[in-house]
Design an enzyme around this catalytic site. Sequence first.
Site, mmCIF file in Angstrom:
data_model
loop_
_atom_site.group_PDB
_atom_site.id
_atom_site.type_symbol
_atom_site.label_atom_id
_atom_site.label_comp_id
_atom_site.label_asym_id
_atom_site.label_seq_id
_atom_site.Cartn_x
_atom_site.Cartn_y
_atom_site.Cartn_z
ATOM 1 N N LYS A 50 36.889 53.516 41.433
ATOM 2 C CA LYS A 50 35.995 52.567 40.767
ATOM 3 C C LYS A 50 35.480 51.539 41.775
ATOM 4 O O LYS A 50 36.231 50.683 42.242
ATOM 5 C CB LYS A 50 36.689 51.819 39.629
ATOM 6 C CG LYS A 50 35.606 51.114 38.796
ATOM 7 C CD LYS A 50 36.090 49.969 37.967
ATOM 8 C CE LYS A 50 36.192 48.670 38.705
ATOM 9 N NZ LYS A 50 34.923 48.103 39.161
ATOM 10 N N CYS A 100 37.814 38.995 53.941
ATOM 11 C CA CYS A 100 39.192 38.652 53.549
ATOM 12 C C CYS A 100 39.930 37.932 54.679
ATOM 13 O O CYS A 100 40.601 36.930 54.461
ATOM 14 C CB CYS A 100 39.948 39.911 53.136
ATOM 15 S SG CYS A 100 39.950 41.201 54.377
ATOM 16 N N GLU A 148 45.655 45.163 48.950
ATOM 17 C CA GLU A 148 45.055 44.397 50.058
ATOM 18 C C GLU A 148 44.294 43.250 49.411
ATOM 19 O O GLU A 148 43.257 43.479 48.787
ATOM 20 C CB GLU A 148 44.104 45.294 50.862
ATOM 21 C CG GLU A 148 44.764 46.517 51.487
ATOM 22 C CD GLU A 148 45.762 46.174 52.575
ATOM 23 O OE1 GLU A 148 45.713 45.048 53.103
ATOM 24 O OE2 GLU A 148 46.596 47.029 52.899
ATOM 25 N N GLU A 207 41.101 30.230 48.226
ATOM 26 C CA GLU A 207 40.325 31.059 49.160
ATOM 27 C C GLU A 207 38.856 30.647 49.037
ATOM 28 O O GLU A 207 38.327 30.543 47.930
ATOM 29 C CB GLU A 207 40.467 32.544 48.799
ATOM 30 C CG GLU A 207 39.644 33.431 49.710
ATOM 31 C CD GLU A 207 39.838 34.925 49.471
ATOM 32 O OE1 GLU A 207 39.949 35.338 48.307
ATOM 33 O OE2 GLU A 207 39.868 35.668 50.462
HETATM 34 P P1 NAD Z 1 38.171 41.163 42.398
HETATM 35 O O1 NAD Z 1 39.652 41.153 42.418
HETATM 36 O O2 NAD Z 1 37.459 40.321 41.425
HETATM 37 O O3 NAD Z 1 37.656 42.678 42.100
HETATM 38 C C1 NAD Z 1 38.037 43.769 42.902
HETATM 39 C C2 NAD Z 1 37.886 45.057 42.091
HETATM 40 O O4 NAD Z 1 38.822 45.047 41.010
HETATM 41 C C3 NAD Z 1 36.522 45.248 41.454
HETATM 42 O O5 NAD Z 1 36.190 46.614 41.480
HETATM 43 C C4 NAD Z 1 36.746 44.789 40.011
HETATM 44 O O6 NAD Z 1 35.869 45.343 39.068
HETATM 45 C C5 NAD Z 1 38.175 45.283 39.777
HETATM 46 N N1 NAD Z 1 38.902 44.559 38.727
HETATM 47 C C6 NAD Z 1 38.696 43.296 38.268
HETATM 48 N N2 NAD Z 1 39.626 42.981 37.329
HETATM 49 C C7 NAD Z 1 40.434 44.061 37.209
HETATM 50 C C8 NAD Z 1 41.591 44.355 36.435
HETATM 51 N N3 NAD Z 1 42.095 43.440 35.598
HETATM 52 N N4 NAD Z 1 42.199 45.550 36.596
HETATM 53 C C9 NAD Z 1 41.717 46.465 37.456
HETATM 54 N N5 NAD Z 1 40.615 46.261 38.227
HETATM 55 C C10 NAD Z 1 39.983 45.076 38.103
HETATM 56 O O7 NAD Z 1 37.689 40.872 43.875
HETATM 57 P P2 NAD Z 1 36.207 40.808 44.468
HETATM 58 O O8 NAD Z 1 35.568 39.536 44.070
HETATM 59 O O9 NAD Z 1 35.493 42.079 44.184
HETATM 60 O O10 NAD Z 1 36.489 40.802 46.052
HETATM 61 C C11 NAD Z 1 36.786 39.653 46.778
HETATM 62 C C12 NAD Z 1 38.270 39.563 47.025
HETATM 63 O O11 NAD Z 1 38.734 40.729 47.714
HETATM 64 C C13 NAD Z 1 38.633 38.392 47.924
HETATM 65 O O12 NAD Z 1 39.783 37.764 47.445
HETATM 66 C C14 NAD Z 1 38.913 39.057 49.267
HETATM 67 O O13 NAD Z 1 39.749 38.325 50.128
HETATM 68 C C15 NAD Z 1 39.537 40.334 48.828
HETATM 69 N N6 NAD Z 1 39.471 41.354 49.890
HETATM 70 C C16 NAD Z 1 40.635 41.690 50.524
HETATM 71 C C17 NAD Z 1 40.609 42.605 51.592
HETATM 72 C C18 NAD Z 1 41.863 43.004 52.313
HETATM 73 O O14 NAD Z 1 41.862 44.023 53.006
HETATM 74 N N7 NAD Z 1 42.960 42.245 52.186
HETATM 75 C C19 NAD Z 1 39.387 43.171 51.980
HETATM 76 C C20 NAD Z 1 38.239 42.801 51.300
HETATM 77 C C21 NAD Z 1 38.287 41.890 50.248
#
Ligand code: NAD
Length: 458
Positions: A156, A263, A229, A363
């Site tokens: 997804k 991130c 991650e 963050e």
């Molecule tokens: P997010 O957690 O809002 O969403 C990530 C994904 O999870 C999306 O596909 C979203 O639709 C899905 N999602 C949302 N709620 C969910 C649930 N309850 N159950 C299952 N899936 C769900 O994050 P975002 O805004 O898309 O991305 C930004 C975040 O990602 C930042 O915190 C960033 O630091 C982190 N990030 C981490 C890394 C790493 O390698 N550590 C890399 C890139 C981004």
Amino acid sequence: MGRLNSINPADGSVVGSVKISTKSDVANAFKKAKKIFPLWSRTPLEERIEYIDKFAEEIQKQKEELAKIITLEMGKPYKEALGEVAGCRETIRYYTKKGPDILQEEIISKENAGERKIVFEPWGVCGVITPWNYPISLPINKIISNILVGNTVLFKPSEYTPLCGQKIVEIFKKVGLPEGVVNVVFGDGKVGKMVVDTPVNFICFTGSSKVGQEIYQKCGRKFIKCVLELGGSSPALVFADTDLNSAVENLYWARFSNCGQVCCAVKRVFVEDSIFHPFLERMIEKVSQKKIGDPFTDVDFGPLVSKKQLDLLVSQVKDAIQKGAKVEIGGKRPEGREYRKGNFFLPTILTNVNFKMRVLKEEVFGPVLPIMPFKNIGEAIKMANKTQYGLSAEIYTSDPKKAEELTKDLQAGVVAINTHSFFSREAPFGGYKKSGIGREGGKYGLRELVQIKYICRE
Ligand code: NAD
């Protein structure tokens, strides 16, 4: 059925749309992945690699098209988007070259007819859930490594970058990957929840710590493994004995690339007080030379991915200003007609900051850099570790002994000395504290994707 529009963050226009997956779409996608798993997992590794090689060739052929979709959907400057796509080929090459050795069975001992060995076996169906900030490279990394080890995938992509997800799956189809090995579903967090709620055997998630924690709890109840991650608020410590120009160059890139939406971006800089002002002046000068605008033109900053992210960033900066922060540069949206419809925010430097402010507690996913002075090494370590996150940390000093000692004090999954270019395909990536569970990439990352079986014969 509802559709999910992909919005261009530079002007608010609709780029395209996909059908939002229903509960039964997700269940069917899972069933397909489950059905083909026995066949795929027993397909010889060399054959699996052939499909992956063909996929890599196609990525190369379609690199401009892929970069264009990235820029259209999430606003990354086109030249950076091309870099993201180029990086995918390198990642795939690493897995196909080194994967066979990493997955090779390990003989512990062999005597007469007896043998003791360790073998690595895939988990089954892996739920892959990804964010929008690297919408091509993050999913490709997870999907390729999973299908390499023999898992099948229920994928997804982020609701902000569905067309990138769709394109990836189209390319798998084009190169003839057997149907069911990689399955995509579309939608927001609700559909993400549906993926987690299917009987998947394993989950690879990249995203926020909040959602990661929810997924971790669910996986606990289901008794399945997950690799998470998550978010970060990486510190950098800049000491008076550092090469100042090089520290500014590195830290500019560390904070502001991808419009600050990374991130492991450095989100808090602590500078030894004797060089605080020269460091600040040089950073302001550097930032003031940068261009912001249409990401298809030669700019350094495009828009933020969404109105939601822009509003969050604006509220974090407002909170800092209300609590006494000084805006050294930026601090607001750019003025001018060309910016009105997009989610633009000027690159910003804040001083006079403290730990009561959200820019240090949360963050900050945008081009905002808080800079604070420190008096001594003890204070620097305390400030660096004063966060719920632990993804990465950077040290700038010309004293190698001091740096080596500091690596032991910093609570982070990656510690970089005098550089921000720490990414390596051999190295495991992942966080301490609320920045994650498990590792991605390299030998340690690949081994997360398999079960370990010990076989003993007398
Ligand atoms: P997010 O957690 O809002 O969403 C990530 C994904 O999870 C999306 O596909 C979203 O639709 C899905 N999602 C949302 N709620 C969910 C649930 N309850 N159950 C299952 N899936 C769900 O994050 P975002 O805004 O898309 O991305 C930004 C975040 O990602 C930042 O915190 C960033 O630091 C982190 N990030 C981490 C890394 C790493 O390698 N550590 C890399 C890139 C981004």
